[in-house]
Design a protein around this motif. Structure first.
Motif, mmCIF file in Angstrom:
data_model
loop_
_atom_site.group_PDB
_atom_site.id
_atom_site.type_symbol
_atom_site.label_atom_id
_atom_site.label_comp_id
_atom_site.label_asym_id
_atom_site.label_seq_id
_atom_site.Cartn_x
_atom_site.Cartn_y
_atom_site.Cartn_z
ATOM 1 N N GLU A 1 0.778 -0.813 0.055
ATOM 2 C CA GLU A 1 0.010 0.307 0.050
ATOM 3 C C GLU A 1 0.795 0.999 -0.022
ATOM 4 O O GLU A 1 0.413 1.874 -0.740
ATOM 5 N N GLY A 2 1.821 1.102 0.766
ATOM 6 C CA GLY A 2 2.774 2.578 0.938
ATOM 7 C C GLY A 2 4.094 2.677 -0.619
ATOM 8 O O GLY A 2 4.373 3.445 -0.769
ATOM 9 N N LEU A 3 3.781 1.534 -0.962
ATOM 10 C CA LEU A 3 4.769 1.442 -2.124
ATOM 11 C C LEU A 3 5.287 1.616 -3.624
ATOM 12 O O LEU A 3 5.481 1.897 -4.907
ATOM 13 N N VAL A 4 3.367 0.744 -3.886
ATOM 14 C CA VAL A 4 2.548 0.979 -5.054
ATOM 15 C C VAL A 4 1.407 1.361 -4.926
ATOM 16 O O VAL A 4 0.274 1.049 -4.755
ATOM 17 N N PRO A 5 1.325 2.253 -6.311
ATOM 18 C CA PRO A 5 -0.486 3.268 -6.316
ATOM 19 C C PRO A 5 -1.308 1.902 -6.461
ATOM 20 O O PRO A 5 -1.255 0.900 -7.830
ATOM 21 N N ARG A 6 -2.683 2.210 -6.124
ATOM 22 C CA ARG A 6 -3.536 1.417 -6.657
ATOM 23 C C ARG A 6 -3.648 0.996 -8.218
ATOM 24 O O ARG A 6 -4.015 0.199 -8.644
ATOM 25 N N GLU A 7 -3.552 2.182 -8.620
ATOM 26 C CA GLU A 7 -3.939 1.949 -10.539
ATOM 27 C C GLU A 7 -3.245 1.388 -11.024
ATOM 28 O O GLU A 7 -2.963 0.869 -12.245
ATOM 29 N N ALA A 8 -2.403 1.038 -10.813
ATOM 30 C CA ALA A 8 -0.491 0.552 -11.224
ATOM 31 C C ALA A 8 -1.046 -0.696 -12.203
ATOM 32 O O ALA A 8 -1.475 -1.292 -11.366
#
Length: 152
Positions: free
Chosen positions: A75-82
């Motif tokens: 959650e802190g490293l990877v954007p949800r839309e990626a």
């Protein structure tokens, strides 16, 4: 009797469904390298291996996130839309599959990079270590030595 046709090939509709589904779940090192070189938006590459493996060499531009840490740190490293592309060592390792499963459980769109880090390095793509970035010689069993894409 043919060993190939002993089990008949699937009908066209089943073949279309199968191969389309595989491409929805997998990508290869050449496509990932092309996207990274083009700075394609919305693609995040994750190395799911151990710190020792990461330090030995990794895909230039990848994020190190071991599988066991995905649930806590994604959650802190990877954007949800990626679209997340995960990899582990190579075809003899199912670590990339396990990492992809973890991202899927969290609701991310995810693909596994088939061939893993082994084929990334064997095809001569940039490998990053603490010493910098280097390219290894292309293994002629995995890619054209000329550096020209296989056009597949």
């Amino acid at each position: 009797m043919s060993a190939v046709t002993a089990v008949p090939a699937a009908d066209n509709a089943a073949a279309l469904a199968h191969f389309t589904a595989r491409l929805a779940f997998e990508t290869d090192v050449s496509d990932v390298a092309a996207d990274l070189a083009d700075k394609a938006e919305g693609v995040v590459v994750i190395d799911s291996r151990s710190l020792e493996s990461w330090n030995q060499g990794h895909v230039e531009g990848a994020i190190h996130l071991p599988t066991r840490e995905i649930a806590a740190r994604a959650e802190g490293l990877v954007p949800r839309e990626a679209t997340v592309v995960v990899y582990c060592w190579g075809p003899g390792c199912n670590g990339g599959t396990k990492a992809a499963l973890e991202f899927a459980r969290l609701g991310y769109r995810v693909k596994e990079m088939i061939g893993g880090f082994e084929y990334w390095a064997r095809e001569g793509f940039p490998v990053e270590t603490a010493s910098g970035v280097a390219r290894r010689s292309i293994d002629p069993l995995t890619a054209p030595v000329s550096g020209v894409a296989c056009a597949c």
